[in-house]
Write a protein that holds these residues in place. Structure first.
Motif, PDB file in Angstrom:
ATOM      1  N   ASN A   1      -3.676  -0.368  -2.126  1.00  0.00           N
ATOM      2  CA  ASN A   1      -4.467   0.817  -1.799  1.00  0.00           C
ATOM      3  C   ASN A   1      -3.574   2.024  -1.521  1.00  0.00           C
TER       4      ASN A   1
ATOM      5  N   ASP B   1     -12.652   2.358  -6.071  1.00  0.00           N
ATOM      6  CA  ASP B   1     -13.394   3.608  -5.936  1.00  0.00           C
ATOM      7  C   ASP B   1     -13.910   4.055  -7.303  1.00  0.00           C
TER       8      ASP B   1
ATOM      9  N   ARG C   1     -15.171  -3.471  -0.792  1.00  0.00           N
ATOM     10  CA  ARG C   1     -14.821  -2.181  -0.184  1.00  0.00           C
ATOM     11  C   ARG C   1     -14.960  -1.111  -1.253  1.00  0.00           C
TER      12      ARG C   1
ATOM     13  N   SER D   1      -8.086   0.739  -4.193  1.00  0.00           N
ATOM     14  CA  SER D   1      -8.662   2.017  -3.769  1.00  0.00           C
ATOM     15  C   SER D   1      -7.591   3.104  -3.678  1.00  0.00           C
TER      16      SER D   1
ATOM     17  N   GLY E   1     -11.556  -4.196  -3.666  1.00  0.00           N
ATOM     18  CA  GLY E   1     -11.574  -2.847  -3.122  1.00  0.00           C
ATOM     19  C   GLY E   1     -11.353  -1.850  -4.244  1.00  0.00           C
TER      20      GLY E   1
ATOM     21  N   GLU F   1      -7.189  -5.134  -4.306  1.00  0.00           N
ATOM     22  CA  GLU F   1      -7.492  -3.883  -3.609  1.00  0.00           C
ATOM     23  C   GLU F   1      -6.789  -2.738  -4.332  1.00  0.00           C
TER      24      GLU F   1
ATOM     25  N   SER G   1     -15.517   3.160  -2.410  1.00  0.00           N
ATOM     26  CA  SER G   1     -15.406   4.582  -2.061  1.00  0.00           C
ATOM     27  C   SER G   1     -15.722   5.406  -3.296  1.00  0.00           C
TER      28      SER G   1
ATOM     29  N   ARG H   1     -17.836  -2.610   2.995  1.00  0.00           N
ATOM     30  CA  ARG H   1     -17.213  -1.479   3.690  1.00  0.00           C
ATOM     31  C   ARG H   1     -17.254  -0.260   2.779  1.00  0.00           C
ATOM     32  N   LEU H   2     -17.846   0.818   3.267  1.00  0.00           N
ATOM     33  CA  LEU H   2     -17.933   2.061   2.512  1.00  0.00           C
ATOM     34  C   LEU H   2     -16.954   3.062   3.101  1.00  0.00           C
ATOM     35  N   THR H   3     -15.976   3.480   2.304  1.00  0.00           N
ATOM     36  CA  THR H   3     -14.920   4.349   2.817  1.00  0.00           C
ATOM     37  C   THR H   3     -14.967   5.754   2.243  1.00  0.00           C
ATOM     38  N   GLY H   4     -15.964   6.067   1.439  1.00  0.00           N
ATOM     39  CA  GLY H   4     -16.077   7.411   0.890  1.00  0.00           C
ATOM     40  C   GLY H   4     -17.382   7.595   0.160  1.00  0.00           C
TER      41      GLY H   4
ATOM     42  N   GLU I   1       0.834  -1.194   0.000  1.00  0.00           N
ATOM     43  CA  GLU I   1       0.000   0.000   0.000  1.00  0.00           C
ATOM     44  C   GLU I   1       0.874   1.252   0.000  1.00  0.00           C
TER      45      GLU I   1
END
Length: 208
Positions: free
Chosen positions: A87, A154, A175, A112, A152, A110, A177, A196-199, A63
């Protein structure tokens, strides 16, 4: 030589630098969590060469620090890879798409907060599904249903969500966003267990 798990992110800078240059001494390594270190530019080529020798690698986490070049190395050499987590890596761009498509065993991805564009991500999702196969007896046949279990990402809009619902039926973990879509559609996802909502602004971004 019998080490199968290594987390470089928790190592002091000096130790991290040394280990980055001697990964080939751990030929059985399966899980690697990596970070850059001091004087990274001077050892980067060595790290890429060492990473290329990790034929047993099934999980790679880098990451923030990952780059297209690192993913290209994984795509060329680490065909057993099932998990790729990058990420927050802003130096991961659309250029990495072709390399990710080479990782045909991927079950967790992932991406994001990278620099992957919305167009690039949709292309990646479509191509991953297009390349998906299912084992029937001794043969592998095209299925268009991805084996991905965890994702994951966005820049999620209704078009992206439709691709997930049609071709990513095995997802158990998601995940998301930067949302601009109706999440109620996810009730159609039979195997989804964790969301999971991160944004996303639930007041102005047309998120439901």
């Amino acid at each position: 030589p019998y080490t199968t798990y290594l987390d470089l992110s928790k190592q002091p800078q000096v130790t991290r630098k040394m280990l980055c240059q001697h990964l080939n001494e751990m030929p059985n390594l399966e899980v690697l969590s990596a970070r850059t270190c001091e004087e990274w530019e001077s050892i980067k080529i060595t790290f890429l060469k060492e990473l290329a020798a990790m034929k047993r690698l099934i999980s790679f986490n880098m990451e923030i620090d990952c780059t297209d070049e690192i993913i290209e190395t994984l795509g060329r050499n680490c065909q057993m890879l099932k998990c790729l987590i990058v990420n927050g890596a802003v130096r991961v761009t659309d250029r990495c798409i072709f390399s990710i498509l080479k990782l045909q065993q991927l079950e967790q991805l992932e991406l994001s907060a990278t620099s992957l564009t919305e167009k690039g991500f949709i292309s990646l999702l479509n191509e991953l599904a297009k390349n998906a196969t299912v084992k029937i007896g001794e043969k592998s046949e095209k299925s268009k249903i991805s084996q991905m279990k965890s994702l994951g990402c966005d820049l999620i809009r209704s078009t992206t969500l439709a691709i997930l619902l049609n071709h990513y039926l095995n997802l158990t973990h998601l995940r998301l966003s930067s949302l601009h879509c109706d999440l109620s559609q996810l009730k159609e996802s039979e195997h989804l267990q964790h969301l999971r909502l991160t944004g996303g602004n639930f007041l102005t971004d047309n998120v439901k």
